[in-house]
Design a protein around this motif. Sequence first.
Motif, PDB file in Angstrom:
ATOM      1  N   PHE A  84       0.858  -1.186   0.000  1.00 12.55           N
ATOM      2  CA  PHE A  84       0.000   0.000   0.000  1.00 12.55           C
ATOM      3  C   PHE A  84       0.898   1.241   0.000  1.00 12.55           C
ATOM      4  CE2 PHE A  84      -3.728   2.364   1.953  1.00 12.55           C
ATOM      5  CZ  PHE A  84      -4.619   2.048   0.946  1.00 12.55           C
ATOM      6  N   GLN A  85       0.308   2.393   0.102  1.00 16.91           N
ATOM      7  CA  GLN A  85       1.063   3.656   0.126  1.00 16.91           C
ATOM      8  C   GLN A  85       1.930   3.725   1.391  1.00 16.91           C
ATOM      9  OE1 GLN A  85      -1.276   7.217   0.904  1.00 16.91           O
ATOM     10  NE2 GLN A  85      -0.397   8.199  -0.885  1.00 16.91           N
ATOM     11  N   GLN A  86       3.214   4.043   1.226  1.00 22.08           N
ATOM     12  CA  GLN A  86       4.146   4.082   2.360  1.00 22.08           C
ATOM     13  C   GLN A  86       3.987   5.402   3.123  1.00 22.08           C
ATOM     14  OE1 GLN A  86       7.375   2.981  -0.579  1.00 22.08           O
ATOM     15  NE2 GLN A  86       8.238   2.053   1.265  1.00 22.08           N
ATOM     16  N   ASP A  87       3.009   5.431   4.013  1.00 21.72           N
ATOM     17  CA  ASP A  87       2.617   6.675   4.665  1.00 21.72           C
ATOM     18  C   ASP A  87       1.949   6.310   5.988  1.00 21.72           C
ATOM     19  OD1 ASP A  87       1.124   8.994   5.453  1.00 21.72           O
ATOM     20  OD2 ASP A  87       1.173   9.730   3.392  1.00 21.72           O
ATOM     21  N   ASP A  88       2.421   6.870   7.093  1.00 23.04           N
ATOM     22  CA  ASP A  88       1.885   6.449   8.387  1.00 23.04           C
ATOM     23  C   ASP A  88       0.476   6.969   8.660  1.00 23.04           C
ATOM     24  OD1 ASP A  88       2.077   9.074   9.348  1.00 23.04           O
ATOM     25  OD2 ASP A  88       3.751   8.680  10.684  1.00 23.04           O
ATOM     26  N   HIS A  89      -0.057   7.851   7.778  1.00 26.83           N
ATOM     27  CA  HIS A  89      -1.454   8.252   7.905  1.00 26.83           C
ATOM     28  C   HIS A  89      -2.407   7.088   7.602  1.00 26.83           C
ATOM     29  CE1 HIS A  89       0.566  12.108   7.470  1.00 26.83           C
ATOM     30  NE2 HIS A  89      -0.542  12.749   7.776  1.00 26.83           N
ATOM     31  N   ASN A  90      -1.886   6.009   7.012  1.00 31.47           N
ATOM     32  CA  ASN A  90      -2.723   4.967   6.444  1.00 31.47           C
ATOM     33  C   ASN A  90      -2.923   3.761   7.354  1.00 31.47           C
ATOM     34  OD1 ASN A  90      -2.582   6.690   4.262  1.00 31.47           O
ATOM     35  ND2 ASN A  90      -1.145   5.436   3.109  1.00 31.47           N
ATOM     36  N   ASN A  91      -2.656   3.913   8.650  1.00 31.24           N
ATOM     37  CA  ASN A  91      -2.880   2.781   9.548  1.00 31.24           C
ATOM     38  C   ASN A  91      -4.351   2.358   9.527  1.00 31.24           C
ATOM     39  OD1 ASN A  91      -2.882   5.381  11.560  1.00 31.24           O
ATOM     40  ND2 ASN A  91      -4.398   3.885  12.233  1.00 31.24           N
ATOM     41  N   PHE A 105     -10.789  -1.099   8.196  1.00 31.41           N
ATOM     42  CA  PHE A 105     -10.823  -0.014   7.214  1.00 31.41           C
ATOM     43  C   PHE A 105      -9.430   0.569   7.025  1.00 31.41           C
ATOM     44  CE2 PHE A 105     -14.882  -0.247   9.331  1.00 31.41           C
ATOM     45  CZ  PHE A 105     -15.832  -0.027   8.336  1.00 31.41           C
ATOM     46  N   TYR A 106      -9.134   1.034   5.808  1.00 32.02           N
ATOM     47  CA  TYR A 106      -7.876   1.734   5.550  1.00 32.02           C
ATOM     48  C   TYR A 106      -8.046   2.558   4.278  1.00 32.02           C
ATOM     49  CZ  TYR A 106      -7.393  -2.734   3.027  1.00 32.02           C
ATOM     50  OH  TYR A 106      -7.615  -3.851   2.259  1.00 32.02           O
ATOM     51  N   SER A 107      -7.255   3.598   4.156  1.00 31.97           N
ATOM     52  CA  SER A 107      -7.319   4.455   2.969  1.00 31.97           C
ATOM     53  C   SER A 107      -5.962   5.094   2.743  1.00 31.97           C
ATOM     54  CB  SER A 107      -8.388   5.545   3.133  1.00 31.97           C
ATOM     55  OG  SER A 107      -8.009   6.464   4.137  1.00 31.97           O
ATOM     56  N   ILE A 115     -12.259   4.309   0.173  1.00 36.28           N
ATOM     57  CA  ILE A 115     -12.001   3.713   1.471  1.00 36.28           C
ATOM     58  C   ILE A 115     -12.058   2.204   1.272  1.00 36.28           C
ATOM     59  CG2 ILE A 115     -12.837   3.404   3.830  1.00 36.28           C
ATOM     60  CD1 ILE A 115     -14.018   6.245   3.614  1.00 36.28           C
ATOM     61  N   TYR A 116     -10.980   1.533   1.630  1.00 35.67           N
ATOM     62  CA  TYR A 116     -10.901   0.087   1.474  1.00 35.67           C
ATOM     63  C   TYR A 116     -11.317  -0.590   2.781  1.00 35.67           C
ATOM     64  CZ  TYR A 116      -7.961   1.501  -2.464  1.00 35.67           C
ATOM     65  OH  TYR A 116      -7.480   2.100  -3.602  1.00 35.67           O
ATOM     66  N   TYR A 117     -11.907  -1.779   2.656  1.00 37.14           N
ATOM     67  CA  TYR A 117     -12.251  -2.510   3.872  1.00 37.14           C
ATOM     68  C   TYR A 117     -12.261  -4.009   3.594  1.00 37.14           C
ATOM     69  CZ  TYR A 117     -17.082  -3.279   2.196  1.00 37.14           C
ATOM     70  OH  TYR A 117     -18.195  -3.680   1.484  1.00 37.14           O
ATOM     71  N   ARG A 118     -12.108  -4.763   4.667  1.00 35.38           N
ATOM     72  CA  ARG A 118     -12.245  -6.210   4.625  1.00 35.38           C
ATOM     73  C   ARG A 118     -13.045  -6.650   5.851  1.00 35.38           C
ATOM     74  NH1 ARG A 118      -6.593  -9.142   3.326  1.00 35.38           N
ATOM     75  NH2 ARG A 118      -8.039 -10.890   3.051  1.00 35.38           N
ATOM     76  N   THR A 143      -9.816  10.600   0.447  1.00 33.55           N
ATOM     77  CA  THR A 143     -10.067  10.075   1.790  1.00 33.55           C
ATOM     78  C   THR A 143      -8.801   9.963   2.627  1.00 33.55           C
ATOM     79  OG1 THR A 143      -9.815   7.805   1.031  1.00 33.55           O
ATOM     80  CG2 THR A 143     -12.027   8.748   0.952  1.00 33.55           C
ATOM     81  N   THR A 144      -8.979  10.183   3.929  1.00 35.94           N
ATOM     82  CA  THR A 144      -7.951   9.949   4.950  1.00 35.94           C
ATOM     83  C   THR A 144      -8.656   9.729   6.283  1.00 35.94           C
ATOM     84  OG1 THR A 144      -6.624  11.641   3.827  1.00 35.94           O
ATOM     85  CG2 THR A 144      -5.756  10.815   5.895  1.00 35.94           C
ATOM     86  N   TYR A 145      -8.045   8.952   7.168  1.00 32.53           N
ATOM     87  CA  TYR A 145      -8.472   8.801   8.559  1.00 32.53           C
ATOM     88  C   TYR A 145      -9.864   8.186   8.735  1.00 32.53           C
ATOM     89  CZ  TYR A 145      -4.910  12.550   9.046  1.00 32.53           C
ATOM     90  OH  TYR A 145      -3.785  13.346   8.972  1.00 32.53           O
ATOM     91  N   PRO A 146     -10.166   7.004   8.238  1.00 36.07           N
ATOM     92  CA  PRO A 146     -11.483   6.401   8.475  1.00 36.07           C
ATOM     93  C   PRO A 146     -11.676   6.011   9.940  1.00 36.07           C
ATOM     94  CG  PRO A 146     -10.016   4.831   7.413  1.00 36.07           C
ATOM     95  CD  PRO A 146      -9.282   6.132   7.423  1.00 36.07           C
TER      96      PRO A 146
END
Length: 459
Positions: A84-91, A105-107, A115-118, A143-146
């Motif tokens: 995924f995107q190498q960015d710590d906002h994406n936890n 959830f993650y984005s 917004i991706y989810y499983r 999107t950011t921060y779900p």
Amino acid sequence: MTKSNRNLNVEPERIERIERISTTLTGDGAWCWFADPRALRHVNAVTGSDKTYIGYIDVAGSIQAVQYDHVTQERKQVRVRAGFQQDDHNNPTFLALPDGRVMIFYSEHSTTPYIYYRVTTQPDDLETLGPEKIIDTTGYGNTTYPSPFVLTDQPDYFYLLWRGVNWHPTVARFTLPDPEGDVSCNMEPKQIVDSRCHEQETGKRPYAKYETNGKDKIMMTYTYTHPDNMTPNSLYYSYLDVNTLTLHGADGHQLADLNRGPLKLDNNETDPAHLVDRLPGIRNWNWDIAPDKEGCPVILFVRINADKDRHHYCYAKWSGSDWQITLLADGGRWFHQNEERELCYSGGMSLDHNDPSTVYMSIPVQGKYGEVFEIHQCVIADDGSICNINQVTENSTQNNVRPFVVRHASPGEPYDVIWMHGDYYYWDHSQGRLGYTTGLQTLCEDVAIEDERRTDPSA
């Protein structure tokens, strides 16, 4: 052993030491502090399961999760998404569904309208995650921060909040996942607040933290914009009534009706039920929010000076008529090794949402290896005074930052508090940049630690 600390607003003799030691959860992992819950303990009364789920992003950009079984003490690692995107906002963030399944959830960091989810196919078990699915927010911003929630007043739906429309706090409602994990939007995304008082203003982006009363309210605290952008930078509070989609101040009076549009923010707000804090020359930034036992909001925030080199931790509690603010500690300056960017990045704080009188915070301490950010636990009395501060980590070789109290965790048990440990340079680790070279640590079982004075020949 008593230890003094010049950064704490408490007498030295009141500082104690917690007799637990830290242990490494992962040597490669990071998270931001605006997507929650990053970690969640879920007890399923039907199945008897008792597990903690912990999410993070590694340096390769893979979305990772740890599942710890409190019954068997077995720990499993689950890779949610590789590359995924190498960015710590994406936890990633977690939602325990009413039927026992777990949703993740993650984005990406404001680069795509997805917004991706499983969803697990079986209750309680991350190893049964179903295929990745997408919530498409095209037309409603990237999107950011779900941050997901289920409320008992509307048990057939979940609410998702994120930074979306116009880079502002956004909310939408979705049906719970069907057996295949599919959801449908039951309420189109709505922008909650708007910092653009004038059409020519651009770049304003409020930062929001959310929590619920579990029934009908989504509580939130948000800034006027990023603290880099403005001095002073106001900090606000309001709650969303999910049954009416109206926004209210801490005293209950209505601020806005989201059916008609977002609440227009004013950086010169004076309403005490809406404005939490604004001081001349101060850049506010929020860290956490939770309701106390009476349902009143408690907020953690930091006051950062104009030069960004002094960060002061604060605890705000609604008294019924105003905000009672306690000055917790001098948080030093930014924690990371980067001396040029993101100078408003404090070591960080987190509330115990089971008991928000308890705070964990990261404070610089002079130790064996120089000045290093260490984790402390602080207890606040009902009158706002500081009861005591316990130092959790000591003489660390690297910084301990961004602590997080695991949602629904039991104090003193494994994985109740987790934090980042290591060197940090920037939130982006792509394109050859040196970013987050950190891992995650937690506390293990109580241990007997011999007083250092007994082994020091000079004592």
